[in-house]
Write an enzyme that holds these catalytic residues in place. Structure first.
Site, mmCIF file in Angstrom:
data_model
loop_
_atom_site.group_PDB
_atom_site.id
_atom_site.type_symbol
_atom_site.label_atom_id
_atom_site.label_comp_id
_atom_site.label_asym_id
_atom_site.label_seq_id
_atom_site.Cartn_x
_atom_site.Cartn_y
_atom_site.Cartn_z
ATOM 1 N N ASN C 108 42.487 38.638 11.348
ATOM 2 C CA ASN C 108 43.487 39.148 12.293
ATOM 3 C C ASN C 108 43.266 40.618 12.633
ATOM 4 O O ASN C 108 43.321 41.012 13.798
ATOM 5 C CB ASN C 108 44.900 38.949 11.726
ATOM 6 C CG ASN C 108 45.235 37.474 11.552
ATOM 7 O OD1 ASN C 108 44.440 36.605 11.919
ATOM 8 N ND2 ASN C 108 46.401 37.187 10.998
ATOM 9 N N THR C 153 48.259 51.463 62.067
ATOM 10 C CA THR C 153 49.360 50.925 61.266
ATOM 11 C C THR C 153 49.582 49.519 61.802
ATOM 12 O O THR C 153 49.384 49.277 63.000
ATOM 13 C CB THR C 153 50.663 51.735 61.385
ATOM 14 O OG1 THR C 153 51.109 51.700 62.742
ATOM 15 C CG2 THR C 153 50.490 53.187 60.941
ATOM 16 N N HIS C 154 49.943 48.595 60.931
ATOM 17 C CA HIS C 154 50.110 47.186 61.349
ATOM 18 C C HIS C 154 48.837 46.652 62.008
ATOM 19 O O HIS C 154 48.912 45.760 62.860
ATOM 20 C CB HIS C 154 51.279 47.030 62.328
ATOM 21 C CG HIS C 154 52.557 47.654 61.860
ATOM 22 N ND1 HIS C 154 53.569 46.920 61.271
ATOM 23 C CD2 HIS C 154 53.000 48.937 61.886
ATOM 24 C CE1 HIS C 154 54.583 47.738 60.971
ATOM 25 N NE2 HIS C 154 54.265 48.965 61.327
ATOM 26 N N SER C 275 23.764 32.530 57.493
ATOM 27 C CA SER C 275 24.327 31.195 57.425
ATOM 28 C C SER C 275 23.225 30.172 57.263
ATOM 29 O O SER C 275 22.103 30.366 57.720
ATOM 30 C CB SER C 275 25.105 30.916 58.710
ATOM 31 O OG SER C 275 25.231 29.541 58.940
ATOM 32 N N LYS C 281 23.826 34.693 62.290
ATOM 33 C CA LYS C 281 24.897 35.297 61.524
ATOM 34 C C LYS C 281 24.454 36.395 60.564
ATOM 35 O O LYS C 281 23.444 36.260 59.892
ATOM 36 C CB LYS C 281 25.636 34.221 60.686
ATOM 37 C CG LYS C 281 26.463 33.256 61.485
ATOM 38 C CD LYS C 281 27.584 33.898 62.281
ATOM 39 C CE LYS C 281 28.666 34.519 61.446
ATOM 40 N NZ LYS C 281 29.489 33.572 60.730
ATOM 41 N N ASN C 283 26.749 38.185 57.731
ATOM 42 C CA ASN C 283 28.103 38.097 57.197
ATOM 43 C C ASN C 283 28.345 39.109 56.082
ATOM 44 O O ASN C 283 27.468 39.347 55.268
ATOM 45 C CB ASN C 283 28.349 36.697 56.645
ATOM 46 C CG ASN C 283 28.289 35.638 57.724
ATOM 47 O OD1 ASN C 283 28.736 35.861 58.845
ATOM 48 N ND2 ASN C 283 27.726 34.482 57.390
ATOM 49 N N GLU C 288 33.636 40.260 51.151
ATOM 50 C CA GLU C 288 34.560 39.127 51.010
ATOM 51 C C GLU C 288 34.748 38.752 49.537
ATOM 52 O O GLU C 288 35.857 38.472 49.087
ATOM 53 C CB GLU C 288 34.029 37.918 51.779
ATOM 54 C CG GLU C 288 34.089 38.067 53.289
ATOM 55 C CD GLU C 288 33.419 36.896 53.999
ATOM 56 O OE1 GLU C 288 32.172 36.839 53.986
ATOM 57 O OE2 GLU C 288 34.137 36.043 54.525
ATOM 58 N N TYR C 315 50.482 37.314 13.981
ATOM 59 C CA TYR C 315 49.388 36.693 14.720
ATOM 60 C C TYR C 315 49.670 35.216 14.994
ATOM 61 O O TYR C 315 50.207 34.497 14.161
ATOM 62 C CB TYR C 315 48.090 36.794 13.903
ATOM 63 C CG TYR C 315 46.903 36.236 14.640
ATOM 64 C CD1 TYR C 315 46.218 37.012 15.574
ATOM 65 C CD2 TYR C 315 46.489 34.926 14.443
ATOM 66 C CE1 TYR C 315 45.134 36.504 16.273
ATOM 67 C CE2 TYR C 315 45.404 34.406 15.143
ATOM 68 C CZ TYR C 315 44.736 35.194 16.061
ATOM 69 O OH TYR C 315 43.681 34.678 16.760
ATOM 70 N N GLN C 320 43.856 34.109 20.735
ATOM 71 C CA GLN C 320 42.427 33.876 20.959
ATOM 72 C C GLN C 320 42.149 33.489 22.405
ATOM 73 O O GLN C 320 41.127 33.867 22.982
ATOM 74 C CB GLN C 320 41.931 32.770 20.026
ATOM 75 C CG GLN C 320 40.497 32.358 20.327
ATOM 76 C CD GLN C 320 40.044 31.204 19.461
ATOM 77 O OE1 GLN C 320 40.049 31.288 18.231
ATOM 78 N NE2 GLN C 320 39.659 30.100 20.099
#
Lengths: 490, 490, 490, 490
Positions: C108, C153-154, C275, C281, C283, C288, C315, C320
């Site tokens: 422990n 903004t937004h 791709s 493409k 990417n 992401e 404990y 674990q």
């Protein structure tokens, strides 16, 4: 003195403690349901001869008055609506009568029954709202089978598609959400009443009768399970999170498409806000809040899962803390669906911009590669290599460009293998690209029209299902109403 | 007509939309802070000569009245308290004056400032409550240095310990919670005002002055960051979740210890409930709700994390949806700490039962193994093997039992290597076990007394820190008050 | 036979059960730390005369060999690395010697110590990586004090700003992340060793000595708390979630800015993918995935919070299950920071496009309103109304337009109150807009230059702090090494 | 050179970036599925005459070999299994043949198809395991219709019940879990193949044919939806969380019941561990880990929800990060169900202790109150008051005690209203209590026997459903096998 505590406990909780334990605020959602449950229970007690006719009539009469007074007339120092309501009844009709209502039941089964009734109503209403959203989506899609727009992967221009294709993608997803809600409805619409504290009761109650009077489809068939489980809440809230995930993705698109940069749609002013400082601003606040409410709904699910984890059977007070999250979550999802419906049905589509944008980003490269495969017989992976190399140059290729690159890569001219300038022109035309994609699920107008038809049919059947649910519930309410009237008339 | 929308937007939102976008409900928490921010901002505008003296006086006067009227006097059809308050001001003093208050700022910096002020107060109050809880814990511990009880691992009897040791374990953990809250306080107590929409402003404002008047320790030094970030909310809510985790563990013990089976404590009646059907019941409802509120707090954190994820800079309306989770969470954690305090300080400890229970489950096996190591010189792992084999038989071993088993396992008698009956008796005595465990952190009374002393000292220093925080904040409030008075007197 | 189970338990678990309980996979992270802990513990046992010199030397020698063999040489049928390592040692040097290593400790405290050592290293490394990311950000910012771009903004064009201002906003946020990590470091770098199972031990151990040999800043001062708490893990993981939230927001911007529509930057090819079907493409896959890893990290936090909820002291095996989430989370966050660093330092900024985009969306409306306030003396709210009305028409206004609208709204011409064509031209110039915003935190080049200086100084001090941490840890490692050598030489 | 990147991109990622983007580790779960998908796709391409017979045969032959080599033979520098497999194929059979396999598809539809196939198998297996768990539960219940034990609410003794009643409560809950999994199965078992990148394809593919060859129940009918949605993963993972919640509650009971204090059961040694320091310990580690895995599964759900939030259509690389959480989650839940099954079927029930415990805590108070209602005609709430007051005294009441208290509270003796000593004795008998509770769902042996019968019937029908699923899937596999053979034989 508190009608529950007066026997067993001496000290009364102070105000802090009362506030900590009270569920009165969240119980507002259960007040009507609680009256229904009380009425059904009392009618059954009478029919089983557990209480006598005059007590029954007096109780029903009292409940009528309490309903008319509304929840605000209850003593909010009680820890929940159920016991406050009983206390009010006893105050009205005396303990010798009102004290009999709670025979053969416990708050444990009572509260579970109330939550199920209230959630049942919520689920029906939500399915209706999602139905309406989908109807609005396919209505809009129907006007845009030929509205060419960029299709994106990785938020990058990928291949041309139509607005109809996009809106039908969302529609198809929402239909699955309705299916899931329907499954949750079935597992919610079951009767726990009669389980009492968890061990059922020694009184000769008739659980089938309350099941019928409350319009439940069936009953929970183990009394310990009946009061302990909140799996039906977790299931509904999981459906809400799944639905909000779909909604948030549509919201993100509405936000992106409204930017100066994308400029593909304009949201209606009523779904927009401006800035306190920047006078020119028109902001997609509703869509942003819809996106944000996903966090609210997911967090609520996490709360309930955490609360229910590792609770030994049967009832634990922890379960009280779970219910408000259900209502918060249900409100967030229902209002979001309604906002989505409103935004979709009022937004202005900028068709010309969509078309112009479709011409950017060499989105027809895939079709060009496919065309090369079909006209020259070279493998797709090789055609992909050639077109990729041409794309790196940043320009839309002519036959000469392609020949030059294929010479370099495969030591042959594509024109020598049959590729013509005409083939290229056709491959590079977005509309032609789309029309060729007419397999099931594709963006070709004739296929999206078929998708609209299929979805409309599906929606019709969904509407029928919901009508049937409502009918059953209403019939039970009527039967309960009549049963009460009969008692009161005698 | 809406003072913000009248310029840029034509259509007004309907009621559903208004309800969807409104933060008025959650803004109740910000009303007082908003008045403070308005006052500090207006004083600064005056000092920088951006508005003139009479406008300044009129605005401050109006704010005074609005404060007196309270939030309920505001027009709730506005989307938030900030703009509703400005609208009310304009109504009172006319647009030609009231319309100047919002010079050189935006709601984006205004709302961030208000949240930080309100959260700052919340954090101070929470640190005080945790301080009081720890004080109560070490107070109770001080009475139980010799109260022997079972120590558990895996909820199984492990080794004997004392109630003091257990309560000090919780105390030590809570002190770290205060340290974390203190860190969060420091990163909350920073001024975003002057960041305006995100680009700061062209007006010659003095950000240091509002920092001073609002009692902030410093300012956020990039205006885009100032309005965009909600990391301070996430940090506080993370601290809340960590603290609730600690509380939930104590709650679990209180629940377990109150069972018929453990029967180690009795919670006070005021922290208990009974059943609507089972008259004998005395339930630890407060502890259960405390445990459950962990789910509420964790879910709130998850909501805010989800909401803030992947928002591009700077402000997005999504952030509005985050704030109510902060307040829900803060309320849940503060009330839980208070309940914990109440339960600990009123519970009845059943010392006799604790002692009896300590004799069950062969908890002294470890000390027996250690004793064998010390007296016979065999390795610990071997002693562990021997004592484990004896434990499997389910009885407390005599020297003869140990010899028999050691003959089998190591072909020697332990007695032959020096183990005596007396050694065994001493090893098996719970009190002797505990007294031997006097290393730093151990349960021996002399060591737990030392721990109490150390914690008390630590608490004193914490109390001093909090007093200093309060002093600074109050001094700033006074300065702001005086500045307002000066303007109004002129 | 299993050296732990052979005593107390008869049946052995089957393979399914072994796999279910084993932590060997996650323990790979702890192998090195475990050897360190073993060595420090054994040195201290020797110094306290709990084991003799020759056993001590044999054990240290065995540990050396085990370290050289690596974790793969251990018997994976053991449930964790700690016991597998002890078993291997016993196999090597015999139970009579190796069986003494585990005197006066338990898994422990051992596992808690190992996790803290491994996390300590992780936190230092992460602080260094974030430091490097910030260095890279301010380096890039330094080249773009004059690179005008739209501020959003937004996600709507709001006011013009510079790329430097944006990058410094992120930098400022990341510096707070380092501060939080530093707090977590302090509460991680504490020694639980000596707490044994939770009750400490009756052997005369010296906890200060192991604290010193392992380079801990201090020790956990209650032995029950020491093995029970995982608050330090929750704190670190909360910091990770907060940091990932910041990273995800930057990732979102990189993704948006790389779109055909925004086209403000181009990510390096090495941080991009293409791709399998669409050859054109390019990417932003890395960005992401970085955004997505926020979900991984937040979910891991939720896992650990859920696991730790309501566990009674001390404990429980549940703990674990928590640890692997820590490592998953740490890996995700560290690699994400490194990717962010790479993307920022290699991306191509399209200055011309940024400038062009800044001219769209009437972003200078705020400055126009402010200018009207300053030149004509009308209130800001009124100027906001006038400019908002002009913005609704969709065109950039001339003085004549403004006069026409102000006549309608306030029955006065703004020109009559002093607004000139020149004022308007200046107000509408993005660069002039930015230059005016020179208050603390603003985008004006002279202010962003100041911000760069301040951040660079801050970074220097952070680097110093981390160097000091490393120095202390290394010094302890050296001391431990020497202590081992001394034993082995004797 | 990388067969995908070689065209469009120049720079190659370094090792850090490769590791960051690679899904090879998680794709181990998809290797077999990917081969199936490749085969079905290639057969269809041949049947539609998109590739010729000899290319088709060569590709199928190559796939056979790749399958035999296993995933470890693939080049792990590729970012996923799909492209690594294609690269290996090209290496084997040349680009002129192997380069044709990827015609008319994309990784986007390919990966979605693979995940659905692998998850489908996972769901079937899980339903089978839960089926077996329930079978084991009702088997054990069948032996304990008369095993009286305390029924708990709030972990307090509430009313007597039987072990059968408890185990059937869990069984009933698990049956609903199977129903939910079945719903998830239906929405998983749909074919996305043919959606290509999202826009379907211009090649004349036959989506019905691949649907048939892969044993899908239907196809996803919008190609953008087909590659974008992960709702099916969220749904399955929600079911897992709901199921783990049920399991965690059973785990908590097993842990509690195994304590020295409750001592109602003994878990088998193979489902227990001991301590490294405390030789007497027998710990319920498996049950603890099962409880903890709830956190793992809930966190995984939260990860996927967070990852999917607000992703614009169609495919984004973020989705790759979601899949490993699905597999982690599926593994945790399946192994937990298996452990639960094992623990239930091997645990030793301590009937005598259960019976003794049932006599503690005045659990028959409710029946006593009910009996008073039935014999004396006073209202339940009044009887509750009287019995509660008697319970406060802490002793089991005699008629004299009850009379004394009722005199005080209602100024009447209960004996005067018909309550007899015999009534009391009967009311206080646990077995009599239970026998009276024979309404649907109650604990009376005759009712629990009925519940066992009903559940057994239900299980039979579930087993039939799963067999049918397997049959359909196997039939499709056979058809695919035959189709391949036919091609290869030609």
């Amino acid at each position: 003195m508190n009608i529950l505590r007066r026997g067993r406990l001496s000290a009364e909780p102070d105000e802090d403690i009362e506030r900590f334990t009270s569920s009165m605020e969240a119980d507002r959602r259960l007040f009507d349901a609680d009256i229904e449950v009380d009425r059904a229970h009392v009618i059954m007690l009478r029919e089983q001869d557990i209480i006598n006719a005059s007590d029954c009539a007096a109780i029903l009469c009292g409940l009528e008055k309490i309903k008319a007074e509304g929840i605000s007339a209850l003593d909010t120092s009680y820890e929940d609506v159920h016991i406050a309501l009983e206390a009010r009844l006893i105050e009205m009709v005396g303990e010798d009568t009102g004290g009999r209502m709670h025979s053969a039941r416990s708050r444990n089964d009572e509260v579970a029954t109330c939550i199920r009734l209230a959630l049942r109503a919520e689920l029906m209403a939500l399915m209706e709202e999602v139905h309406d959203l989908v109807a609005s989506l396919i209505g809009t899609a129907s006007k845009h089978h030929d509205t060419i727009m960029p299709g994106y992967t990785h938020t990058q221009h990928a291949q041309p598609t139509t607005l109809a294709h996009n809106l039908l993608a969302h529609s198809t997803a929402f239909v699955r959400d309705i299916e899931r809600l329907n499954g949750a409805y079935g597992r919610t619409n079951l009767n726990p009443l009669g389980a009492a504290a968890f061990a059922s009761t020694g009184f000769p109650i008739d659980r089938k009768r309350t099941t019928e009077l409350l319009g439940f489809e069936g009953m929970l068939r183990n009394s310990m399970d009946a009061v302990s489980t909140r799996d039906f809440m977790i299931e509904s809230m999981s459906c809400f999170s799944n639905l909000m995930t779909s909604l948030s993705r549509m919201a993100e698109e509405l936000i992106l498409w409204s930017t100066t940069e994308f400029d593909l749609i304009e949201l209606d002013d009523s779904y927009s806000s401006t800035s306190s400082i920047m006078p020119q601003k028109k902001n997609p606040d509703i869509a942003e809040l819809m996106r944000a409410k996903t966090g609210t709904v997911n967090g609520a699910l996490m709360s309930v899962l955490t609360i229910c984890k590792a609770l030994p059977y049967s009832y634990n007070r922890d379960l009280q803390e779970a219910t408000p999250h259900l209502w918060r979550s249900a409100d967030a999802v229902r209002s979001s669906v309604r906002m989505a419906h409103g935004m979709i049905s009022t937004m202005k589509v900028k068709k010309e911009n969509m078309k112009l944008s479709s011409e950017k980003g060499f989105m027809t490269a895939t079709e060009l590669a496919d065309t090369i495969v079909r006209t020259t017989g070279i493998p797709f992976r090789t055609a992909h290599h050639i077109v990729g190399a041409v794309a790196r140059t940043g320009k839309i290729p002519s036959l000469r460009d392609l020949d030059a690159i294929s010479m370099k890569l495969i030591h042959e001219k594509l024109s020598a293998r049959g590729l013509s300038e005409k083939d290229i022109i056709e491959a590079l035309d977005p509309a032609a690209n789309i029309n060729k994609r007419a397999v099931t699920g594709g963006p070709a107008p004739k296929e999206t029209k078929r998708q609209v038809m299929a979805l409309a049919k599906k929606l019709g059947s969904i509407a029928g299902d919901i009508r049937l649910m409502r009918k059953k519930v209403n019939a039970a309410a009527e039967e309960l109403e009549n049963a009460c009237k009969n008692v009161l008339q005698v």
